[in-house]
Design an enzyme around this catalytic site. Structure first.
Site, PDB file in Angstrom:
ATOM      1  N   HIS A  50      74.081  74.089  66.473  1.00 56.56           N
ATOM      2  CA  HIS A  50      75.505  73.765  66.602  1.00 56.56           C
ATOM      3  C   HIS A  50      75.622  72.483  67.406  1.00 56.56           C
ATOM      4  O   HIS A  50      75.187  72.418  68.559  1.00 56.56           O
ATOM      5  CB  HIS A  50      76.272  74.891  67.289  1.00 56.56           C
ATOM      6  CG  HIS A  50      77.749  74.646  67.335  1.00 56.56           C
ATOM      7  ND1 HIS A  50      78.626  75.157  66.386  1.00 56.56           N
ATOM      8  CD2 HIS A  50      78.512  73.926  68.199  1.00 56.56           C
ATOM      9  CE1 HIS A  50      79.848  74.766  66.668  1.00 56.56           C
ATOM     10  NE2 HIS A  50      79.821  74.027  67.764  1.00 56.56           N
ATOM     11  N   CYS A  51      76.220  71.457  66.805  1.00 59.31           N
ATOM     12  CA  CYS A  51      76.309  70.148  67.445  1.00 59.31           C
ATOM     13  C   CYS A  51      77.696  69.984  68.072  1.00 59.31           C
ATOM     14  O   CYS A  51      78.698  69.950  67.356  1.00 59.31           O
ATOM     15  CB  CYS A  51      76.067  69.037  66.427  1.00 59.31           C
ATOM     16  SG  CYS A  51      76.097  67.376  67.155  1.00 59.31           S
ATOM     17  N   PRO A  52      77.774  69.859  69.402  1.00 53.51           N
ATOM     18  CA  PRO A  52      79.097  69.673  70.025  1.00 53.51           C
ATOM     19  C   PRO A  52      79.715  68.325  69.692  1.00 53.51           C
ATOM     20  O   PRO A  52      80.934  68.177  69.714  1.00 53.51           O
ATOM     21  CB  PRO A  52      78.800  69.804  71.517  1.00 53.51           C
ATOM     22  CG  PRO A  52      77.363  69.465  71.654  1.00 53.51           C
ATOM     23  CD  PRO A  52      76.703  69.930  70.404  1.00 53.51           C
TER      24      PRO A  52
ATOM     25  N   ASN B 261      81.474  69.035  66.635  1.00 56.50           N
ATOM     26  CA  ASN B 261      82.333  70.219  66.690  1.00 56.50           C
ATOM     27  C   ASN B 261      82.137  71.054  65.428  1.00 56.50           C
ATOM     28  O   ASN B 261      83.078  71.605  64.855  1.00 56.50           O
ATOM     29  CB  ASN B 261      83.810  69.827  66.839  1.00 56.50           C
ATOM     30  CG  ASN B 261      84.676  71.009  67.233  1.00 56.50           C
ATOM     31  OD1 ASN B 261      84.215  71.938  67.872  1.00 56.50           O
ATOM     32  ND2 ASN B 261      85.939  70.978  66.833  1.00 56.50           N
ATOM     33  N   ASN B 262      80.880  71.166  65.016  1.00 60.45           N
ATOM     34  CA  ASN B 262      80.555  71.837  63.768  1.00 60.45           C
ATOM     35  C   ASN B 262      79.086  72.241  63.801  1.00 60.45           C
ATOM     36  O   ASN B 262      78.287  71.637  64.527  1.00 60.45           O
ATOM     37  CB  ASN B 262      80.814  70.905  62.581  1.00 60.45           C
ATOM     38  CG  ASN B 262      80.869  71.645  61.257  1.00 60.45           C
ATOM     39  OD1 ASN B 262      80.831  72.874  61.222  1.00 60.45           O
ATOM     40  ND2 ASN B 262      80.945  70.917  60.167  1.00 60.45           N
TER      41      ASN B 262
END
Length: 375
Positions: free
Chosen positions: A182-184, A187-188
């Site tokens: 999950h890549c901040p 945001n996805n």
């Protein structure tokens, strides 16, 4: 006399009987306590026993509250991170157009001007396209209809069949097909349908930062020297103002435009160099994973499985790896030679191979390899 002896004997028998009953009850209570202790110990061991327990599992359990906090912070601050990426990128582009481009048009030769205009705009288009697609494209989730879904395991949080290479995201609170992480900054989640967009964004952003750092090195040195000169002249001006006479005039100062120009150049070079180092390392890491046909999660799973089989004298082979070159062709969606131009060097919204629910042999793979072990 005899009646008294009989009475005394009866009393003594009664006392002995009471003592025996008390002793039996005491022994019975001790036995019950021992049984409860062994039963509780057995229950505790049955709840905590795991044949795969090691130091990593213990550390994960200890850090579970921290993971929960990070998951919730990441979930709420994802929009802030996306806005930060857009704001920093826009500031760099604005500095290039306002400050550096006029200087390039005035000082560089026509050949270098064409090169900078062509490469810079191509790189910018690729960055914007892939970042937009990465944040707007769903990574892919298992369908809600569970009857037609073939799962290799059951998700303990969704309580639903989980296809191969699918993992549960604690931030999105959903299972993600071929989940990488999950890549901040997006945001996805990075999964089956947007993994290529994520990697391409990292690659082209790194290339753009390296391009800005190399191209602006001379300007950075001049701007840094000018800023140091500003500080020195400002110090001298304050000293002169403190001891000023009619025959002394303060030294000339830089204008606001000159100060803003030099500080913008320094800001551009420092930011681009920092991002190039950090994002470049991340890009190389993901490039190595793609070469091996793994995701970030599968790397840890395969490492443990490789160590487990090595102790038994067996060899582990990743069933989703088709060889270094074919792994890249599958990842980028290159089915024929012209796709290197239309799908890699130019913006392309083409879908990846497969649906993420099953993993058949892609048509671009030249040789089929029979896996030794499936994960």
């Amino acid at each position: 006399m005899r009646s008294r002896q009989r009475m005394f004997a009866a009393v003594m028998r009664l006392l002995l009987k009471c003592l025996r009953l008390g002793r039996r009850r005491r022994f019975r209570l001790v036995r019950q306590l021992e049984q409860l202790w062994h039963y509780g110990h057995l229950c505790l061991r049955s709840l905590l026993y795991n044949s795969f327990t090691n130091g990593d599992v213990v550390l994960d359990s200890l850090f579970e509250p921290i993971y929960w906090l990070v998951d919730h912070v990441t979930r709420w601050f994802g929009v802030v991170f996306v806005a930060l990426v857009i704001g920093l990128t826009s500031s760099i582009v604005a500095i290039v157009y306002i400050c550096l481009l006029p200087l390039i048009l005035q000082t560089y030769t026509p050949a270098w001007i064409c090169w900078h205009l062509a490469y810079g705009h191509w790189n910018l288009i690729m960055i914007v396209f892939h970042y937009y697609m990465a944040i707007t494209t769903s990574p892919g989730h298992p369908p809600q209809a569970k009857n037609d879904l073939t799962g290799v395991s059951i998700c303990r949080k969704c309580i639903a069949p989980k296809p191969a290479r699918t993992h549960h995201c604690s931030i999105c609170n959903r299972c993600v097909l071929k989940m990488d992480h999950h890549c901040p900054w997006l945001n996805n989640c990075v999964g089956h349908y947007n993994h290529r967009y994520f990697f391409s964004f990292c690659l082209f952003m790194t290339m753009g930062c390296i391009y800005c750092s190399i191209s602006g090195w001379e300007m950075f040195r001049d701007a840094y020297t000018a800023i140091e000169k500003m500080k020195l002249l400002e110090k001298e001006r304050l000293q002169v103002a403190a001891n000023q006479t009619y025959y002394q005039t303060p030294p000339p100062t830089f204008s606001f435009r000159q100060r803003a120009f030099h500080k913008s150049v320094v800001y551009l070079w420092v930011l681009c160099s920092s991002v190039a180092l950090a994002l470049g390392a991340l890009t190389l890491w993901h490039a190595a994973l793609i070469t091996r046909g793994e995701t970030s999660i599968e790397r840890h799973i395969n490492k443990k499985e490789r160590q487990r089989l090595q102790k038994k004298g067996k060899v582990f082979r990743n069933p989703y790896s088709y060889g270094s070159w074919d792994n890249w062709k599958v990842f980028l969606g290159v089915d024929m030679p012209r796709h290197w131009l239309t799908r890699v060097l130019l913006p392309s919204p083409h879908l990846p191979h497969g649906t993420g629910l099953s993993w058949d042999l892609p048509p671009c793979v030249t040789e089929q390899r029979t896996p030794l072990l499936a994960i």
